[in-house]
Design an enzyme around this catalytic site. Structure first.
Site, short mmCIF file in Angstrom:
data_model
loop_
_atom_site.label_atom_id
_atom_site.label_comp_id
_atom_site.label_asym_id
_atom_site.label_seq_id
_atom_site.Cartn_x
_atom_site.Cartn_y
_atom_site.Cartn_z
CG HIS A 8 -0.23 0.07 2.52
ND1 HIS A 8 0.34 1.22 3.02
CD2 HIS A 8 0.02 -0.90 3.42
CE1 HIS A 8 0.89 0.97 4.18
NE2 HIS A 8 0.72 -0.32 4.44
CD GLU A 79 2.19 -5.71 8.13
OE1 GLU A 79 2.33 -6.94 7.95
OE2 GLU A 79 2.97 -4.88 7.66
#
Length: 188
Positions: A8, A79
């Site tokens: 990202h 994550e």
């Protein structure tokens, strides 16, 4: 088959080096610009499967990159759960635990390397079942583990793969042997 692994774009916490696991931090304006730069690169490809972490920063990167309409959320791409280390900088963590290494030690109150490796292995199995190219939108530590596991290394080997925000990596094959074609490719 090629696997386009995209970290990202930039967030306020990636700028301050704070561990950003499950906290849903938005992209900065620069992070949105980095994600938009992916659009012409990915537009040249066709994807049998597009997977994204459920966290907003990865989903927004996927949307801005132009492939959000066909994406599927995969919780296994979330994550690393940093537990007690969420929001802390490496310096803050090392002040309390000088020898700490996430890829070896995991996080108190969060995930162990074995748990993260198991999630990544499920992603890899799903990817290898696709009939064509795949795009993955996720986060720094999880993608570092993905690179290690893709080429048959233990989770701990993720420590050897540095990864910036808004970068593109491509996992592929050398004949039938899993290989890394591009790693940490900038989009400037």
């Amino acid at each position: 088959m090629d696997v386009f692994a995209i970290r990202h774009g930039e967030t306020a916490w990636s700028l301050s080096a704070q561990h950003t696991g499950t906290t849903d931090i938005p992209l900065t304006e620069n992070g949105r610009q980095l994600a938009t730069r992916l659009r012409p690169v990915l537009a040249r490809e066709s994807f049998a499967l597009v997977l994204t972490s459920p966290l907003g920063r990865a989903r927004e990167t996927c949307e801005l990159a132009g492939v959000g309409a066909t994406s599927v959320t995969d919780p296994d791409l979330t994550e690393w759960n940093y537990g007690e280390y969420e929001g802390l900088t490496p310096k803050q963590i090392h002040d309390a635990a000088p020898d700490w290494l996430i890829f070896r030690d995991g996080c108190p109150g969060g995930e162990s390397p074995e748990q993260v490796g198991a999630r990544v292995d499920r992603v890899i199995a799903r990817v290898r079942g696709a009939d064509g190219n795949v795009a993955l939108f996720a986060h720094g530590h999880i993608l570092r583990v993905l690179a290690a596991r893709w080429i048959g290394l233990p989770t701990r080997a993720g420590q050897h793969f540095l990864l910036g925000t808004g970068t593109l990596s491509v996992l592929s094959y050398y004949y039938d042997i899993p290989a890394i074609r591009i790693w940490n490719g900038p989009l400037t």
